[in-house]
Structure formats: C-alpha cells, structure tokens
Design an enzyme around this catalytic site. Structure first.
Site, mmCIF file in Angstrom:
data_model
loop_
_atom_site.group_PDB
_atom_site.id
_atom_site.type_symbol
_atom_site.label_atom_id
_atom_site.label_comp_id
_atom_site.label_asym_id
_atom_site.label_seq_id
_atom_site.Cartn_x
_atom_site.Cartn_y
_atom_site.Cartn_z
ATOM 1 N N THR A 12 -2.872 -86.647 -31.417
ATOM 2 C CA THR A 12 -3.652 -87.890 -31.438
ATOM 3 C C THR A 12 -3.334 -88.657 -30.146
ATOM 4 O O THR A 12 -2.174 -88.719 -29.726
ATOM 5 C CB THR A 12 -3.313 -88.757 -32.670
ATOM 6 O OG1 THR A 12 -1.917 -89.068 -32.668
ATOM 7 C CG2 THR A 12 -3.681 -88.045 -33.961
ATOM 8 N N GLY A 14 -4.444 -87.680 -27.241
ATOM 9 C CA GLY A 14 -4.208 -86.640 -26.232
ATOM 10 C C GLY A 14 -5.071 -86.800 -25.000
ATOM 11 O O GLY A 14 -5.068 -85.937 -24.116
ATOM 12 N N SER A 16 -4.806 -89.450 -22.915
ATOM 13 C CA SER A 16 -4.209 -90.419 -21.990
ATOM 14 C C SER A 16 -2.683 -90.267 -21.993
ATOM 15 O O SER A 16 -2.096 -89.777 -22.975
ATOM 16 C CB SER A 16 -4.585 -91.839 -22.443
ATOM 17 O OG SER A 16 -4.103 -92.808 -21.537
ATOM 18 N N GLY A 17 -2.061 -90.668 -20.882
ATOM 19 C CA GLY A 17 -0.612 -90.839 -20.827
ATOM 20 C C GLY A 17 0.215 -89.659 -21.330
ATOM 21 O O GLY A 17 0.002 -88.505 -20.928
ATOM 22 N N ILE A 18 1.171 -89.949 -22.205
ATOM 23 C CA ILE A 18 2.113 -88.929 -22.699
ATOM 24 C C ILE A 18 1.373 -87.849 -23.496
ATOM 25 O O ILE A 18 1.696 -86.659 -23.403
ATOM 26 C CB ILE A 18 3.208 -89.594 -23.572
ATOM 27 C CG1 ILE A 18 4.014 -90.612 -22.754
ATOM 28 C CG2 ILE A 18 4.127 -88.530 -24.175
ATOM 29 C CD1 ILE A 18 4.938 -91.514 -23.583
ATOM 30 N N TYR A 150 6.374 -104.482 -32.810
ATOM 31 C CA TYR A 150 6.215 -103.164 -32.167
ATOM 32 C C TYR A 150 7.407 -102.274 -32.528
ATOM 33 O O TYR A 150 7.239 -101.127 -32.948
ATOM 34 C CB TYR A 150 6.110 -103.339 -30.649
ATOM 35 C CG TYR A 150 6.055 -102.027 -29.885
ATOM 36 C CD1 TYR A 150 4.894 -101.262 -29.868
ATOM 37 C CD2 TYR A 150 7.173 -101.544 -29.183
ATOM 38 C CE1 TYR A 150 4.836 -100.044 -29.175
ATOM 39 C CE2 TYR A 150 7.124 -100.338 -28.493
ATOM 40 C CZ TYR A 150 5.953 -99.597 -28.498
ATOM 41 O OH TYR A 150 5.905 -98.396 -27.816
HETATM 42 P P1 NAP Z 1 -1.614 -94.694 -23.349
HETATM 43 O O1 NAP Z 1 -1.882 -93.937 -22.106
HETATM 44 O O2 NAP Z 1 -2.157 -96.058 -23.527
HETATM 45 O O3 NAP Z 1 -2.017 -93.762 -24.571
HETATM 46 C C1 NAP Z 1 -2.237 -94.246 -25.865
HETATM 47 C C2 NAP Z 1 -3.099 -93.224 -26.565
HETATM 48 O O4 NAP Z 1 -3.229 -93.592 -27.933
HETATM 49 C C3 NAP Z 1 -4.503 -93.166 -25.960
HETATM 50 O O5 NAP Z 1 -4.917 -91.827 -25.877
HETATM 51 C C4 NAP Z 1 -5.327 -93.926 -26.975
HETATM 52 O O6 NAP Z 1 -6.672 -93.451 -27.044
HETATM 53 C C5 NAP Z 1 -4.617 -93.551 -28.255
HETATM 54 N N1 NAP Z 1 -4.911 -94.506 -29.325
HETATM 55 C C6 NAP Z 1 -4.499 -95.791 -29.411
HETATM 56 N N2 NAP Z 1 -4.984 -96.347 -30.537
HETATM 57 C C7 NAP Z 1 -5.707 -95.381 -31.168
HETATM 58 C C8 NAP Z 1 -6.452 -95.329 -32.365
HETATM 59 N N3 NAP Z 1 -6.564 -96.413 -33.152
HETATM 60 N N4 NAP Z 1 -7.069 -94.192 -32.706
HETATM 61 C C9 NAP Z 1 -6.982 -93.093 -31.899
HETATM 62 N N5 NAP Z 1 -6.286 -93.072 -30.737
HETATM 63 C C10 NAP Z 1 -5.667 -94.215 -30.391
HETATM 64 O O7 NAP Z 1 -0.041 -94.885 -23.508
HETATM 65 P P2 NAP Z 1 1.195 -93.887 -23.695
HETATM 66 O O8 NAP Z 1 2.314 -94.571 -23.036
HETATM 67 O O9 NAP Z 1 0.880 -92.503 -23.349
HETATM 68 O O10 NAP Z 1 1.397 -94.049 -25.260
HETATM 69 C C11 NAP Z 1 1.506 -92.956 -26.142
HETATM 70 C C12 NAP Z 1 2.544 -93.300 -27.194
HETATM 71 O O11 NAP Z 1 3.815 -93.439 -26.522
HETATM 72 C C13 NAP Z 1 2.305 -94.604 -27.955
HETATM 73 O O12 NAP Z 1 2.571 -94.398 -29.322
HETATM 74 C C14 NAP Z 1 3.351 -95.541 -27.355
HETATM 75 O O13 NAP Z 1 3.762 -96.543 -28.248
HETATM 76 C C15 NAP Z 1 4.469 -94.560 -27.049
HETATM 77 N N6 NAP Z 1 5.443 -95.072 -26.074
HETATM 78 C C16 NAP Z 1 5.085 -95.289 -24.780
HETATM 79 C C17 NAP Z 1 6.024 -95.792 -23.878
HETATM 80 C C18 NAP Z 1 5.688 -96.060 -22.440
HETATM 81 O O14 NAP Z 1 6.519 -96.677 -21.729
HETATM 82 N N7 NAP Z 1 4.548 -95.627 -21.930
HETATM 83 C C19 NAP Z 1 7.329 -96.058 -24.316
HETATM 84 C C20 NAP Z 1 7.650 -95.821 -25.643
HETATM 85 C C21 NAP Z 1 6.707 -95.320 -26.517
HETATM 86 P P3 NAP Z 1 -7.864 -94.288 -26.327
HETATM 87 O O15 NAP Z 1 -7.429 -94.465 -24.902
HETATM 88 O O16 NAP Z 1 -9.017 -93.358 -26.495
HETATM 89 O O17 NAP Z 1 -7.975 -95.570 -27.068
#
Ligand code: NAP
Length: 249
Positions: A12, A14, A16-18, A150
C-alpha cells in the site's frame, strides 16, 4: 540473499517514497508487486517505471470496499501472496492544545484503521511462509513534542507486529515492522510547511542524527525487503529501526 523470482507481494502506498523504493527493489530481484495508492499521476509513473512486473490500482486504505477490490484484482493476476508491506500512511503534527478531533480521526483512520483493514483483507491471499511488514516510525522510541497522535498511531503498529505474529504464527505468517527515522520522501512536502520552514526544520533534525543526514528511501526499503523475504525467516514481532542512529545513540 535468496532470489525473489516468482514471488508476489502487495504494497500500500507503493507509488511514492519508501513504498515505491521497496517495489523497485522487489522487482529488481525478480518479484511481481501489486501496488495500491490514490494519486493518479504517481500511479501512472509507477506503472511506466516498473512495467508488467507490477499491478497498479487506485484505492484508499480507509475504504474496506476499495481494499477488497484491490486484493481481488491482485488474486486474479498473481494468485497467492508471499508478502504484504503495510506502508500507506500520513504524518501531521500539533501540540496537545491544538490537537482537534479531525487531527486524531484522520491520522488514526489512515495509519491504524487503514493498516488493520489492509491486513484483514490481504490475509486470505497470504500463503504459509508469507511475511507482513508494517511501517512504523523511530518516533515511538523518542518523546518528540507535537507528535502525540502520529506516534501513537505508529506505536499501535509495533503492537500489531507482536500480537498478530502470535496470532498468525500457526498459519506460517511472520509479522514485523520497520521504524524509519528521517527519510527523504514526498512525505515532508505534505506537511503544509513552506520551503523555508521545511529547510530550517530539516537542518535542525539532521544535526540530531549521528550520521548527520536524512536517509534515502532505498536505505529504508532494503530493511523492508529483508523482513519481507525468507532472509529474515527467524525474525518475528520485531521492529527494525533505520534511523542513522537517531533514536539509539
Ligand atoms: P510518501 O512518499 O508521502 O508516501 C506515502 C504513501 O502512502 C503514498 O504512496 C500515498 O499515496 C500513500 N497513502 C497515504 N494515505 C493513503 C490512503 N488513505 N490510501 C492509500 N494510500 C495512501 O511518504 P513515505 O515517507 O514514503 O511514507 C511511507 C510510510 O513511511 C508512512 O507510513 C510514513 O508514516 C512512514 N514513515 C516515513 C518517514 C519519513 O521520514 N519519510 C519516517 C517514519 C515513518 P498517494 O500519494 O497516492 O496519496
């Protein structure tokens, strides 16, 4: 490292980002990946970048009906799954006096309820030997002001990694989590801060990290791929922290 040729995964977020970096690494190692996300543009770019090895579908993790459709399409195309990365999530920060009901509801709806529904809906597809990885945060090990909701939503996922590991062990399913630190992804641009505010916050944060830099999405993804693959066959209920030493040193 075992090959992942012929293996199938769902992620889920997949697009964007990680989540995207994890999909890329899985595909490079020979796997096929089903991806759920909301944004049409990044979904289309993901399909273009990763080609026929991925199934890309639009859907919202807060909507069990949309998750059902996603896993139904996944089953149709891939059959059973070897792993699930429960990655979709959002971040929002506010001090306790400013936290509203909407702040609480929206964060928990995506980060906890969405994660839970995702696992529930994926479960019938997960074969014995499959792995689930939840995306938590290093903040669960810190007392970061302004992150109460959060961080609570993420601490709940680490709890799930343990309780569901115990519940699913007889089905041959392992559940673990990763605890990323500050990883450079589009997440930061979604916080509603100006470019200047973001840069100042990033500089202040980086100074607190022993490696003195944010991590790359690829660095978090490598930990996810380890936990998703048979390489981690003896690891259950664990949270693997990937934070440049921020919460540990
Ligand atoms: P990101 O690039 O913003 O990716 C977030 C992803 O989650 C996007 O693909 C987004 O899809 C999807 N998403 C959000 N809400 C959704 C929903 N309601 N239904 C379906 N998809 C949804 O950020 P990221 O940093 O890779 O985040 C991925 C995870 O890592 C998150 O759980 C975040 O809390 C965790 N995390 C990140 C960091 C950091 O520093 N980056 C640190 C700790 C934990 P859309 O773009 O299509 O909305």
């Amino acid at each position: 490292m075992d090959t992942l040729i012929g293996k199938t995964y769902a992620i889920t977020g997949g697009n964007s980002g990680i989540g995207f970096a994890t999909a890329q690494q899985l595909v490079r190692r020979g796997a096929r990946v089903a991806i759920l996300g909301r944004d049409e543009q990044t979904l289309a770019a993901t399909q273009r970048d990763l080609g026929t090895a991925v199934l890309v579908q639009r859907g919202d993790v807060t909507r069990p009906d949309e998750l059902r459709q996603f896993f139904s399409a996944t089953a149709h195309q891939f059959g059973r799954l070897d792993g699930l990365f429960v990655n979709a999530g959002m971040a929002a920060f506010a001090p306790i006096d400013a936290v509203t009901a909407e702040h609480i509801t929206s964060l928990l709806a995506v980060n906890f309820n969405g994660a839970y529904y995702t696992i529930q809906q994926a479960l019938p597809l997960l074969r014995s030997g499959a792995a689930i990885v939840l995306n938590s945060s290093m903040y669960t090990a810190l007392g970061m002001p302004g992150s109460s909701i959060y961080t609570a939503s993420k601490a709940a996922l680490e709890s799930l990694a343990r309780t569901l590991s115990a519940e699913l062990v007889e089905r041959g399913i392992r559940v673990n989590a990763i605890g990323p630190g500050n990883i450079q992804t589009p997440l930061y641009s979604r916080l509603g801060m100006t470019a200047g505010e973001l840069e100042a916050a990033a500089t202040a944060e980086a100074a607190l990290i022993p490696l003195r830099r944010f991590g790359y999405a690829d660095e978090a993804a490598r930990a996810v791929v380890f936990l998703l693959s048979p390489d981690s066959s003896y690891v259950l209920g664990e949270t693997l922290v990937v934070d440049g030493g921020r919460s540990r040193l």
